[in-house]
Design an enzyme around this catalytic site. Structure first.
Site, mmCIF file in Angstrom:
data_model
loop_
_atom_site.group_PDB
_atom_site.id
_atom_site.type_symbol
_atom_site.label_atom_id
_atom_site.label_comp_id
_atom_site.label_asym_id
_atom_site.label_seq_id
_atom_site.Cartn_x
_atom_site.Cartn_y
_atom_site.Cartn_z
ATOM 1 N NE ARG A 1 13.163 -13.084 10.685
ATOM 2 C CZ ARG A 1 11.865 -13.022 10.930
ATOM 3 N NH1 ARG A 1 11.255 -11.872 10.856
ATOM 4 N NH2 ARG A 1 11.173 -14.110 11.236
ATOM 5 C CE LYS B 1 12.137 2.849 -0.282
ATOM 6 N NZ LYS B 1 11.688 1.487 -0.315
ATOM 7 N N GLY C 1 -6.265 1.676 2.006
ATOM 8 C CA GLY C 1 -6.485 0.249 1.753
ATOM 9 C C GLY C 1 -6.431 -0.619 2.987
ATOM 10 C CB CYS D 1 13.863 -8.635 8.079
ATOM 11 S SG CYS D 1 15.202 -8.312 9.224
ATOM 12 C CG ASP E 1 -1.886 0.563 -3.465
ATOM 13 O OD1 ASP E 1 -2.545 1.605 -3.621
ATOM 14 O OD2 ASP E 1 -2.165 -0.316 -2.620
ATOM 15 C CG HIS F 1 4.851 7.324 8.440
ATOM 16 N ND1 HIS F 1 4.242 8.132 7.506
ATOM 17 C CD2 HIS F 1 5.300 6.238 7.770
ATOM 18 C CE1 HIS F 1 4.342 7.555 6.321
ATOM 19 N NE2 HIS F 1 4.965 6.409 6.452
HETATM 20 N N1 GLN Z 1 -2.939 -0.373 -0.158
HETATM 21 C C1 GLN Z 1 -1.767 -0.459 0.632
HETATM 22 C C2 GLN Z 1 -2.107 -0.270 2.105
HETATM 23 O O1 GLN Z 1 -2.970 0.462 2.412
HETATM 24 C C3 GLN Z 1 -0.742 0.561 0.234
HETATM 25 C C4 GLN Z 1 0.514 0.430 1.052
HETATM 26 C C5 GLN Z 1 1.622 1.348 0.656
HETATM 27 O O2 GLN Z 1 1.412 2.395 0.136
HETATM 28 N N2 GLN Z 1 2.814 0.956 0.900
HETATM 29 O O3 GLN Z 1 -1.486 -0.840 2.972
#
Ligand code: GLN
Ligand code: ZN
Length: 766
Positions: free
Chosen positions: A34, A128, A447, A531, A614, A709
């Site tokens: 990396r 994606k 979560g 990565c 999830d 985000h």
């Molecule tokens: N439970 C996970 C979290 O909160 C869900 C992550 C996700 O949706 N990629 O990080």
């Protein structure tokens, strides 16, 4: 086995268009350790200069290219190197960066601004790349876009390779793929193709001038369902490009699936070669039925570029032999770019000898390509040692008891259809309401809480042996206690433990399940400098002990409010692992589902009242062709239901979905039958709720009320507005209040402020 000698039939400029025999379609670029990631992040942090970053990149390319030549490839892709992403590079190539970055003077900074944004500039959207776990940047092609050619990067890399004596084949993304992935509608597509064609033709001329004998034009979009207008367009594009006067020989590369009717559309033009992915279900017959291939070079992707298994050389060689009759000439290749697999097995010392002998990473795949090309062109007897080694490894793999656990298989076979079914939703709702006593519009999170430096340090210290397991657990418990106290203080209704002990939501489970192996350096680029190290699912999946129960119970012991058990679903575990190729994915999904089911039952047994499973990757594995999607959706939904139907009706099952446009899987979401679904919605302004209603979805739903985000803290009124918008689509007794996704990448201060506002907004609306 001897194969007939081949004749290259193209007489136009016979010397410059000599076909090659062994290649790969593209290369990884982050560096075996990396190195590029580190250098790029240092550049971003201002610790190194652009000159130093370029030097690291150049050195990585140099060793990579010379290694490939030494390994015997007689055509080497050049230009698949990228500082961030190949679609962004293509946008730069054609002058298609958005105007909002135009006044950033430095080209490298402008490039990174488009990729990741700045304080004042939004980045491009990321999504994606086909059905892989790689993410590309979506070019913005709008009224302000005036294409113009900027070939410097590609030409520089080409010259650099030629100077090294590399038989360089520059690679560029084709116009149809570039524009379709920029999400243009049919009319715009047709129009913009016309604008791009002259630039591609100029580019071909420049590449030829700079000494390229071959050019590779990537058109992976040809493996998706195309309309007949689009197929006509493809044919026209390549007829035009082939008519360019002085140009390199053109290889049109398809990958990730069967090209179907697109194969005849490209082969029926004046281009010289087509690459076909033979690891994705393409049968030699499909190629044989395209007479136009007769005079061309077929680049046969028989070495899987997306998975880590050693190639069955005998099977591949015999398939290659069949192909000889269908094309003017056959070259051996990886099925796609090696971007999607780790660099080399040589960096792994932790794998047991048997498992190791079944694997091939990037470098080993290059050797397989070379071996097969030698066998194809010089006779199988010239590679007999390699054939024997591969045969023995494969036989060892087939007979390994870890791939066939009779106890597990019997358990799965004994499960009837009722195992994947719960009582009607209404009945469950009643029982759960009595048990949980939640307020209207319950507030919760997805979560994870911020992965603080303390958490990372503790994990690193454990790995290095600086602290023992007990000390590590003490520290994680302290984190959990903090997160529970914080949530109590903020007034959330359903709490989480925060997932501090999880490095990654898939790896965490893979490490504890039999049948998975972890690598040490098996890094694969996910996007930009990010990565991942996907676990390798090699055997039958068995859960030998509970995986999460202690952590969740500890969290629950600190509060009277319900704490959600937090698990990753079977589809997501598979999507983010390298999976078995010796049985259908659906079978592997059932095995993982059973392990998760056992965990839900143990959580319930320990007094946990809500379990979240999830499935953020549900959309990601959706097959590229519509005709294949039904089957996938059936087994993936069944796997989720198997995982979540072992608990009693009074235990509330949640799921969480994100990272995608859900249009094509909306029925499947309803089919999951989870009591509550939290779903990314803030960026799409709650549109997903209308879609869910249309699909007859009538369960609990938590549309994300703010986007996690970005570090921005959303205001109370803004969140309240989102909730009011949601209430137009969903009755109050089904609506939950939560962010868009997990909070692990955010900072503690933002998280606290944002959640405080979220809870306040829920109060206002209540
Ligand atoms: N439970 C996970 C979290 O909160 C869900 C992550 C996700 O949706 N990629 O990080
Ligand atoms: Zn998410």
């Amino acid at each position: 086995m001897a194969f007939r000698t081949q004749h290259w039939r193209n007489t136009v400029t016979a010397t410059s268009r000599t076909p090659f025999t062994a290649t790969v379609l593209g290369l990884a670029r982050v560096g075996p350790r990396r190195e590029l990631k580190r250098a790029t992040e240092s550049y971003w942090a201002g610790r190194i200069s652009a000159t130093e970053l370029h030097a690291v990149a150049r050195e990585l390319r140099r060793t990579q290219l010379t290694d490939l030549v030494a390994a015997g490839l007689d055509s080497v892709p050049v230009g698949t190197f990228s500082y961030y992403d190949q679609m962004l590079d293509t946008a730069v190539l054609f002058g298609a960066l958005p105007t909002r970055v135009a006044d950033i003077a430095d080209p490298l900074d402008r490039y990174f601004a488009a990729a990741r944004g700045t304080d004042t500039v939004e980045p491009l959207e990321m999504t994606k790349w086909f059905d892989t776990n790689y993410h590309y940047l979506v070019p913005e092609i709008g009224s302000g876009t005036a294409f113009e050619l900027h070939p410097e990067k590609l030409l520089d890399e080409l010259r650099e390779a030629i100077e090294l004596g590399v038989p360089a084949r520059p690679v560029v993304i084709g116009p149809v793929t570039f524009l379709k992935l920029a999400k243009l509608g049919p009319e715009e597509l047709r129009q913009r193709v016309e604008e791009l064609l002259p630039l591609y033709r100029r580019l071909l001329g420049l590449l030829a001038e700079a000494g390229a004998r071959w050019v590779q034009i990537d058109e992976p979009v040809l493996v998706t369902d195309l309309t007949s207008d689009e197929l006509t367009l493809v044919h026209r594009v390549y007829t035009e490009l082939a008519a360019t006067e002085s140009r390199p020989a053109v290889l049109v590369a398809t990958y990730f699936g069967r090209p179907g009717p697109a194969l005849a559309a490209v082969a029926g033009t004046g281009i010289e070669a087509v690459a076909v992915d033979f690891t994705a279900g393409t049968e030699p017959g499909e190629v044989a039925s395209v007479p136009a291939l007769a005079g061309k070079l077929l680049v046969a992707g028989v070495v899987d570029g997306r998975n880590v298994w050693r190639t069955d050389l005998e099977a591949a060689l015999s398939r290659l032999g069949t192909l000889l009759g269908s094309a003017g000439s056959v070259a051996v290749s990886s099925s796609c770019s090696l971007l999607h697999v780790p660099y080399t097995l040589a960096a792994e010392d932790g794998l047991d000898d048997a498992l190791r002998s079944w694997l091939a990473f990037g470098a080993e795949k290059v050797a397989e390509v070379r071996t097969l090309a030698t066998g194809l062109h010089q006779g199988a007897e010239t590679i007999s040692a390699e054939l024997t080694a591969a045969r023995e490894a494969l036989a060892g793999r087939e007979s390994d008891p870890r791939l066939n656990n009779s106890g597990l298989r019997a358990r799965l076979a004994a499960l009837g259809p009722h195992a994947a079914r719960r009582a009607p939703a209404e009945q469950r709702r009643r029982l759960q309401r009595e048990r949980l006593h939640l307020p209207l519009l319950p507030a919760t999170t997805i979560g994870s809480f911020p992965q603080t430096p303390a958490i990372r340090l503790a994990r690193a210290a454990l790995r290095k042996g600086e602290i023992d397991r007990a000390e590590y657990e003490t520290r994680m418990r302290a984190e959990i206690a903090d997160v529970i106290a914080l949530q109590e203080r903020l007034g959330l209704d359903v709490l989480v433990h925060g997932e501090p002990e999880r490095n990654d939501m898939v790896q965490y489970f893979a490490e504890q399940l039999d049948g998975f192996a972890a690598t040490e350096q098996g890094w694969v680029q996910s996007y930009g400098t990010r990565c991942v190290r996907p676990p390798i699912l090699f055997g039958d999946v068995v859960r030998s002990a509970p995986m999460t129960v202690d952590w969740i119970c500890y969290a629950q012991s600190l509060t009277d409010k319900p704490v959600k058990g937090m698990l990753t679903g079977p589809v997501t575990i598979l999507a983010w692992s390298f999976v078995r190729d010796d049985q259908p994915l659906a079978d592997s999904a059932r095995q993982v589902a059973l392990a998760i089911r056992d965990e839900t039952v143990d959580l319930q047994q320990a007094g946990i009242r809500i379990v979240q499973v999830d499935e953020p990757a549900l959309r990601e594995l959706l097959p590229l062709r519509a005709g294949d999607q039904r089957e996938y959706l059936d087994w993936s939904v069944q796997a989720f239901r198997l995982a979540t139907s072992g608990v009693s009706d009074a235990t509330q099952i949640h799921t969480h979905l994100c990272y995608s446009e859900f249009g094509e899987v909306i029925d499947a979401i309803a089919g999951l039958d989870a009591d509550v679904t939290s779903i990314e919605a803030a960026r799409s302004k709650m549109e997903v709720l209308g879609d869910l209603n249309a699909a007859g979805f009538d369960l609990g739903v938590g549309p994300g009320v703010y986007d996690i985000h970005s570090p921005r803290v959303p205001g109370v009124e803004e969140i309240a507005d989102s909730l009011r918008a949601a209430l137009k689509a969903v009755p109050a007794d089904r609506l939950w209040v939560n962010p868009d996704c997990g909070l692990k990448t955010r900072g503690p201060a933002e998280v606290e402020a944002s959640l405080r506002n979220m809870v306040a907004a829920a109060d206002v609306v209540r």
